[in-house]
Enzyme design. Structure first.
Site, PDB file in Angstrom:
ATOM      1  N   HIS A 193      11.530  36.948   3.881  1.00 53.07           N
ATOM      2  CA  HIS A 193      10.667  37.755   3.017  1.00 53.07           C
ATOM      3  C   HIS A 193      10.480  39.162   3.610  1.00 53.07           C
ATOM      4  O   HIS A 193      10.724  40.172   2.950  1.00 53.07           O
ATOM      5  CB  HIS A 193       9.322  37.040   2.863  1.00 53.07           C
ATOM      6  CG  HIS A 193       8.311  37.762   2.037  1.00 53.07           C
ATOM      7  ND1 HIS A 193       7.963  37.367   0.776  1.00 53.07           N
ATOM      8  CD2 HIS A 193       7.566  38.869   2.301  1.00 53.07           C
ATOM      9  CE1 HIS A 193       7.057  38.203   0.290  1.00 53.07           C
ATOM     10  NE2 HIS A 193       6.788  39.127   1.200  1.00 53.07           N
ATOM     11  N   GLU A 194      10.071  39.215   4.874  1.00 56.72           N
ATOM     12  CA  GLU A 194       9.803  40.513   5.505  1.00 56.72           C
ATOM     13  C   GLU A 194      11.093  41.324   5.656  1.00 56.72           C
ATOM     14  O   GLU A 194      11.090  42.539   5.462  1.00 56.72           O
ATOM     15  CB  GLU A 194       9.123  40.333   6.860  1.00 56.72           C
ATOM     16  CG  GLU A 194       7.751  39.651   6.810  1.00 56.72           C
ATOM     17  CD  GLU A 194       6.749  40.369   5.909  1.00 56.72           C
ATOM     18  OE1 GLU A 194       6.873  41.592   5.721  1.00 56.72           O
ATOM     19  OE2 GLU A 194       5.840  39.695   5.376  1.00 56.72           O
ATOM     20  N   HIS A 197      11.808  43.152   2.464  1.00 58.41           N
ATOM     21  CA  HIS A 197      11.090  44.431   2.328  1.00 58.41           C
ATOM     22  C   HIS A 197      11.792  45.516   3.147  1.00 58.41           C
ATOM     23  O   HIS A 197      12.040  46.619   2.667  1.00 58.41           O
ATOM     24  CB  HIS A 197       9.664  44.323   2.874  1.00 58.41           C
ATOM     25  CG  HIS A 197       8.718  43.542   2.011  1.00 58.41           C
ATOM     26  ND1 HIS A 197       8.514  43.840   0.689  1.00 58.41           N
ATOM     27  CD2 HIS A 197       7.892  42.500   2.292  1.00 58.41           C
ATOM     28  CE1 HIS A 197       7.605  42.995   0.197  1.00 58.41           C
ATOM     29  NE2 HIS A 197       7.220  42.182   1.148  1.00 58.41           N
ATOM     30  N   ASP A 271       2.024  41.304  -2.671  1.00 56.03           N
ATOM     31  CA  ASP A 271       2.999  42.348  -3.057  1.00 56.03           C
ATOM     32  C   ASP A 271       2.990  42.546  -4.567  1.00 56.03           C
ATOM     33  O   ASP A 271       2.989  43.672  -5.063  1.00 56.03           O
ATOM     34  CB  ASP A 271       4.433  41.929  -2.693  1.00 56.03           C
ATOM     35  CG  ASP A 271       4.599  41.708  -1.204  1.00 56.03           C
ATOM     36  OD1 ASP A 271       3.900  42.381  -0.440  1.00 56.03           O
ATOM     37  OD2 ASP A 271       5.443  40.870  -0.840  1.00 56.03           O
TER      38      ASP A 271
END
Ligand code: ZN
Length: 390
Positions: A193-194, A197, A271
């Site tokens: 996930h990170e 980004h 988010d």
């Protein structure tokens, strides 16, 4: 110093001031006595003593001769509730709005507060100022104080850059919860996930540069975070910049969806909320939708000064427009989500590589991430993504 209210106190205050001229009378939290007398928040219970105090203050100010060398200053966080009589000409002549400090302001404020501690030469206050947008003087004082505590705790005799950085993280993200047990599969998901980004931020043209990616959980909800560090203070955002920013927000969910074959999680809630709010503002506030034109929708009503101005709104558009707004918001969100996904699909190998490294190291800074990128790929991909968009 005078504390509390009372007409006699006000009389006494002005009496003393005149004797001690030249001098300054400073009234802090002016709203405590200067609230509007016309109903207002007091409701039906009027406060006689407060009203008398205010009347006395007004009377004193009226008969005030500035040539005597007395200056009256007052401060308040809620100028909108002040009694109209106080704001009339001849009473408080100048109004100065003290806004949140900008980048330069924050650096200057930090310089004052670090005067009280022994600072290591490696501490870069410019970076600290850049990492603290929206913070006010008290927050910055708190950061320096936390950093000093951290330095003492590790038996250091100077406040180092890492203490200041950790202090910001503590204040903004909460304490590190290194002992919070995350299952291996959760940890892996957060890493993807990170990385999503970060990789999108590295691919789009106008994203704020990535500073650090981490999957160490913090006490304030976040299981991981991607930190972007603006290089300059911005007052305006262009449409492409907003779109890039939202695409970065979509990167986390897009990565999860690609990697786990469509199995998504609750991890993207925050988010998506931020993205939705921003898109809605683009359509309703900034006139950034072709379909709805260069208009604003919804009249902000009793917008409170110094607070976030769009908290409540009066609807001034039709049911049909309301539907069109929803459709536009949905369309923009779908488009930008797809954009994030396209970036990540084209950079899948790098996504894997960075996420694996993140699982091992738990935190990666920009330099470490850049070492894991495929050379030359970055520039090519920007072209691919933008090409797919048009
Ligand atoms: Zn996220």
């Amino acid at each position: 110093m005078f504390v509390g209210v009372g007409a006699a106190r006000v009389r006494d205050l002005f009496e003393q001031a005149k004797q001690k001229a030249p001098c300054i009378i400073f009234i802090d939290e002016l709203d405590a006595i200067g609230k509007s007398r016309a109903g207002g928040r007091g409701g039906i219970f009027s406060n006689d003593e407060r009203e008398q105090t205010l009347n006395q203050l007004l009377a004193e100010m009226d008969g005030f001769d500035t040539s005597k060398g007395v200056i009256i200053m007052a401060a308040t966080n809620t100028p909108e509730v002040l009694d109209a009589a106080l704001m009339r000409a001849g009473r408080f002549d100048r109004q100065i709005i003290v806004d949140r400090p900008d980048l330069e302001g924050r650096e200057a404020i930090l310089k004052i507060h670090v005067g009280k501690v022994t600072l290591s030469p490696d501490a870069d206050l410019k970076v600290i100022a850049a990492r603290t947008p929206g913070m006010v003087g008290a927050d910055l004082a708190n950061i320096v104080n936390e950093a000093a505590l951290l330095a003492v705790r590790r038996n250091g005799n100077q406040v180092q850059m890492r203490d200041l950085e950790e202090a910001i993280d503590r204040v903004m993200l909460g304490l590190e919860k290194k002992n919070r047990v995350m299952t291996a599969s959760d940890k892996e998901r957060v890493a993807y996930h990170e990385t999503g980004h970060a990789l999108v931020a590295l691919s789009v043209e106008h994203a704020v540069p990535v500073y650090r990616v981490s999957i160490i959980p913090r006490s304030v909800g976040a299981l991981g975070h991607t930190l972007q560090l603006p290089t300059e203070e911005r007052y305006l955002m262009t449409l492409p910049e907003l779109e890039d920013q939202i695409t970065v927000m979509m990167g986390g969910r897009a990565a999860e969806e690609s990697v786990y074959n469509g199995v998504i999680s609750t991890g993207a809630g925050d988010d998506l909320q931020r993205a939705s709010e921003l898109i809605r503002q683009m359509v309703m506030r900034f006139g950034m939708s072709d379909r709805l034109g260069h208009l604003t929708y919804g009249a902000p009503h009793n917008a409170q000064f110094l607070r976030f101005p769009f908290t409540s709104e009066e609807r001034n558009y039709s049911e049909k427009t309301s539907e069109a707004i929803d459709e536009e918001v949905r369309r923009i969100s779908d488009r930008l989500y797809l954009r994030a996904k396209t970036v990540l699909t084209s950079r899948r190998a790098e996504l894997e590589r960075i996420a694996r490294e993140l699982i091992l190291k738990e935190t990666l800074d920009r330099r470490q991430i850049e070492l894991l990128l495929s050379p030359l790929k970055q520039i090519q991909n920007v072209a691919v993504v933008i090409g797919a968009e048009e």
